[in-house]
Design an enzyme around this catalytic site. Structure first.
Site, PDB file in Angstrom:
ATOM      1  N   TYR A  32      32.999  54.423  38.070  1.00 25.95           N
ATOM      2  CA  TYR A  32      34.365  54.943  38.110  1.00 25.95           C
ATOM      3  C   TYR A  32      35.276  54.183  37.162  1.00 25.95           C
ATOM      4  CZ  TYR A  32      36.119  50.949  40.792  1.00 25.95           C
ATOM      5  OH  TYR A  32      36.509  49.688  41.175  1.00 25.95           O
ATOM      6  N   LYS A 146      31.020  48.864  36.468  1.00 30.14           N
ATOM      7  CA  LYS A 146      32.089  49.328  37.362  1.00 30.14           C
ATOM      8  C   LYS A 146      31.504  50.386  38.298  1.00 30.14           C
ATOM      9  CE  LYS A 146      37.076  50.142  37.235  1.00 30.14           C
ATOM     10  NZ  LYS A 146      37.418  49.149  38.243  1.00 30.14           N
ATOM     11  N   GLU A 178      36.190  35.821  39.852  1.00 33.34           N
ATOM     12  CA  GLU A 178      37.309  36.752  39.617  1.00 33.34           C
ATOM     13  C   GLU A 178      37.962  37.081  40.945  1.00 33.34           C
ATOM     14  OE1 GLU A 178      36.009  40.573  38.056  1.00 33.34           O
ATOM     15  OE2 GLU A 178      34.239  40.593  39.338  1.00 33.34           O
ATOM     16  N   LEU A 202      33.685  41.698  36.182  1.00 30.49           N
ATOM     17  CA  LEU A 202      33.996  42.910  35.434  1.00 30.49           C
ATOM     18  C   LEU A 202      34.924  42.497  34.286  1.00 30.49           C
ATOM     19  CD1 LEU A 202      33.764  46.092  35.501  1.00 30.49           C
ATOM     20  CD2 LEU A 202      36.116  46.025  36.305  1.00 30.49           C
TER      21      LEU A 202
HETATM   22  N1  PMP Z   1      37.482  42.820  38.447  1.00 29.75           N
HETATM   23  C1  PMP Z   1      37.251  43.694  39.442  1.00 29.75           C
HETATM   24  C2  PMP Z   1      36.187  43.410  40.414  1.00 29.75           C
HETATM   25  C3  PMP Z   1      38.016  44.879  39.518  1.00 29.75           C
HETATM   26  O1  PMP Z   1      37.784  45.777  40.492  1.00 29.75           O
HETATM   27  C4  PMP Z   1      39.052  45.107  38.589  1.00 29.75           C
HETATM   28  C5  PMP Z   1      39.930  46.332  38.700  1.00 29.75           C
HETATM   29  N2  PMP Z   1      39.334  47.441  38.185  1.00 29.75           N
HETATM   30  C6  PMP Z   1      39.253  44.169  37.574  1.00 29.75           C
HETATM   31  C7  PMP Z   1      38.449  43.039  37.526  1.00 29.75           C
HETATM   32  C8  PMP Z   1      40.323  44.362  36.527  1.00 29.75           C
HETATM   33  O2  PMP Z   1      39.939  45.347  35.625  1.00 29.75           O
HETATM   34  P1  PMP Z   1      41.017  46.250  34.860  1.00 29.75           P
HETATM   35  O3  PMP Z   1      41.959  45.295  34.180  1.00 29.75           O
HETATM   36  O4  PMP Z   1      40.207  47.016  33.896  1.00 29.75           O
HETATM   37  O5  PMP Z   1      41.694  47.071  35.878  1.00 29.75           O
END
Ligand code: PMP
Length: 283
Positions: A32, A146, A178, A202
């Site tokens: 997603y 993701k 994270e 991620l």
């Molecule tokens: N890490 C995780 C586990 C996440 O779910 C998200 C949010 N999508 C992020 C980092 C941040 O990613 P982004 O800046 O692309 O939203």
């Protein structure tokens, strides 16, 4: 009326029904993205969609669209629903097939769904900062994908939320990885550190925007592991995500980290982020 996308068609939300044997529903077998809309315009859509295609490839799924086709379709939903400030959520599951663990035949097409949400920017939190809680990172070893499988993330978020916190700061042993739905950053003596983009996190799109801002403003950012001790001894902590933007953390509950207010570097990055939004979305 609220419209959604189901298998490439825009239709009334009440008419959109998902099959009980959708592999996303049964196994969490899919991927997603969440893309931010400011001023009726996508922010960093190409980056999100590129990551979507990369996630698909990593799990052996072929998406039946090009990036441009997908972006156009998503844009028409945003327009149809008249979204000003909000998000679009999109997912591809591996499709509908009789339940068996291994992948279905090649002729089973990925099932594509998307919907929009009107949401305001978290202005008050961005100004005052939020609290966070340390939680052990018990997720699998492909956090770079993701994936729809978010049990490890949601259990950590729930633990933080029950403690009155906005986010969980995940750690594997002593290493901070994270947040449960964000990337984590510390600042010490003017230098920022964030976990390198390995299989353990991620690689956030907001994280990458922050790295660009640092480059433009000559702020040193190191993609380097840091541990809990460094986290708690930091001058500033902040998290970053599509919906939370550059969010200051002013307290790690039950631990020694607490600051009166968001720090100087965090503020600078927030200002830089505003400019990026204005540049792309004209707000
Ligand atoms: N890490 C995780 C586990 C996440 O779910 C998200 C949010 N999508 C992020 C980092 C941040 O990613 P982004 O800046 O692309 O939203």
């Amino acid at each position: 009326m609220d419209y959604v996308i189901l298998d490439g068609q825009i239709l009334d939300r009440n008419k959109a029904k998902v099959d009980i044997e959708d592999r996303g529903y049964q196994f969490g077998d899919g991927i997603y993205e969440v893309i931010r809309v400011y001023n009726s315009t996508f922010f960093t859509a190409d980056e999100h969609l590129t990551r979507l295609f990369q996630s698909a490839e990593k799990i052996g799924m072929t998406l039946p669209y090009t990036l441009e086709e997908l972006k156009n379709l998503l844009a028409s939903l945003v327009k149809r629903n008249n979204i000003n400030d909000g998000t679009i959520y999109l997912q591809f599951s591996r499709g509908v097939a009789a339940r068996q663990h291994h992948y279905p035949d090649k002729d089973v097409k990925p099932a594509f769904t998307a919907y929009t949400k009107e949401i305001e920017r978290p202005k008050d939190k961005l100004k005052k900062g939020v609290h966070a809680k340390l939680v052990e990172d018990v997720r699998w070893l492909r956090c770079d994908i993701k994936s729809l499988n978010l049990l490890g993330n949601i259990m950590a978020k729930q633990e933080a939320s029950e403690a009155g916190c906005f986010e969980a700061i995940l750690h594997r042993g002593s290493t901070v990885t994270e947040g449960s739905s964000s990337n984590m950053f510390i600042v010490k003596d003017g230098i920022i550190k964030t976990h390198p983009a390995t299989n353990l996190i991620l690689n956030g799109i907001t994280r990458r925007v922050i790295m660009d801002i640092c480059k433009e403003q000559n702020i040193t950012i190191k993609e380097e592991e840091f541990n809990i001790e460094e986290l708690l001894a930091a001058d500033e902590i902040f998290l970053a995500s599509t919906t939370s933007e550059v969010m200051p953390i002013v307290k790690v509950i039950g631990e020694s980290f607490e600051t009166e207010e968001p720090g100087e570097i965090t503020r600078k990055l927030q200002a830089g982020f505003e400019k990026k939004i204005a540049l792309q979305c004209g707000e």
